[in-house]
Design a protein around this motif. Sequence first.
Motif, PDB file in Angstrom:
ATOM      1  N   PRO A   1     -76.375 -49.238 -45.717  1.00  0.00           N
ATOM      2  CA  PRO A   1     -76.592 -48.416 -46.926  1.00  0.00           C
ATOM      3  C   PRO A   1     -75.374 -48.331 -47.847  1.00  0.00           C
ATOM      4  O   PRO A   1     -75.518 -47.957 -49.010  1.00  0.00           O
ATOM      5  N   ASP A   2     -74.211 -48.698 -47.337  1.00  0.00           N
ATOM      6  CA  ASP A   2     -73.032 -48.737 -48.232  1.00  0.00           C
ATOM      7  C   ASP A   2     -72.855 -50.132 -48.844  1.00  0.00           C
ATOM      8  O   ASP A   2     -71.865 -50.403 -49.508  1.00  0.00           O
ATOM      9  N   TRP A   3     -73.805 -51.024 -48.596  1.00  0.00           N
ATOM     10  CA  TRP A   3     -73.871 -52.397 -49.100  1.00  0.00           C
ATOM     11  C   TRP A   3     -72.865 -53.333 -48.423  1.00  0.00           C
ATOM     12  O   TRP A   3     -73.215 -54.442 -48.055  1.00  0.00           O
ATOM     13  N   THR A   4     -71.618 -52.918 -48.276  1.00  0.00           N
ATOM     14  CA  THR A   4     -70.579 -53.842 -47.792  1.00  0.00           C
ATOM     15  C   THR A   4     -70.481 -53.852 -46.274  1.00  0.00           C
ATOM     16  O   THR A   4     -69.963 -54.802 -45.698  1.00  0.00           O
ATOM     17  N   GLY A   5     -70.926 -52.786 -45.615  1.00  0.00           N
ATOM     18  CA  GLY A   5     -70.805 -52.700 -44.156  1.00  0.00           C
ATOM     19  C   GLY A   5     -69.527 -52.033 -43.694  1.00  0.00           C
ATOM     20  O   GLY A   5     -69.274 -51.934 -42.490  1.00  0.00           O
ATOM     21  N   GLU A   6     -68.731 -51.547 -44.633  1.00  0.00           N
ATOM     22  CA  GLU A   6     -67.476 -50.905 -44.218  1.00  0.00           C
ATOM     23  C   GLU A   6     -67.731 -49.620 -43.423  1.00  0.00           C
ATOM     24  O   GLU A   6     -66.882 -49.212 -42.632  1.00  0.00           O
ATOM     25  N   GLY A   7     -68.892 -49.009 -43.634  1.00  0.00           N
ATOM     26  CA  GLY A   7     -69.252 -47.843 -42.824  1.00  0.00           C
ATOM     27  C   GLY A   7     -69.310 -48.200 -41.344  1.00  0.00           C
ATOM     28  O   GLY A   7     -68.942 -47.396 -40.489  1.00  0.00           O
TER      29      GLY A   7
END
Length: 305
Positions: free
Chosen positions: A167-173
Amino acid sequence: MHIIIIFLDGIGLGENDPTVNPFAVMNTPTLHMLAGGQRWLRQTPRTESERAIFIPTDAHMGIAGRPQSATGQATILTGRNVPAELGEHYGPKPNPPIRAILAEDNLFKRLVTHGKKASLINPYPPGFFETLNRGKRLPSSIQDAALVAGVPLLTEQDYYQGQAISPDWTGEGWTHYLGYHDAPVYTPEAAGKLIGELARQHDLTFFSTWITDELGHRGPFSDAVAYMERFDRVMAGLLEIWDDDEGLIIITSDHGNMEVQGDRRHSENQVPTVVIGQTRHAFAEGFSSLVDITPRVLQALDLAP
Ligand SMILES: [Zn+2]
């Protein structure tokens, strides 16, 4: 015909006020292009542009009060006026009457029944499933609609295999907050391209993010701007690889919130719906509220009764 629905929880069309509305200041050229070169604001009318139609969309549906997530999402996924059936806007999680409506029929279920492939491309970490299975967490209307249709909620394995979009698009979560230090990290553009690739494997590809609503409830303003600027790059990546004759891309929301920073409650603003694709005019014909999404998706997929 492939359908992509990008659901951004809690974004509405607010005032052109740079002190309260991130949409008044964000640097989002692709989103503006999709609205004929305009910002996504209350003053922005229904607008046709080269690839898209931007449609201010009613989230009240005849019921007074602040629109809520459970009824709004259930409406998006059933084409029924769920707030009217309940007599109120209700949320955030669905109550038994809303779950009964979703169980009766919903977009995911209709596709599965007709042998079509539907996917909710959000990955969920193990802790999510633990709390869900122990009854400590209720699924959202969107998650519930998928579950009652037998569409599985995706896991961290699916994320590692490139079958899901964070859901944060980049996957950094996943790498920073969930502790998956070797999990894939994407640029926003690459995440957008991956959405397009996943869409080609399915008839319906549904992406949902709650972060927009969270940024509406808590801010800060600068994070809301940054998140939407990242989404702009996601859309740039997706549109770069997507041919308009492949199907429809629909961006929508359930109620306003993020566009009024400093007020933690949902707003009563209209929400934006954007439809991209060769058959967008048929989709947009007569479209005015959240009840109009499911019937037009079914029509586009030749599944309308
Ligand atoms: Zn919501």
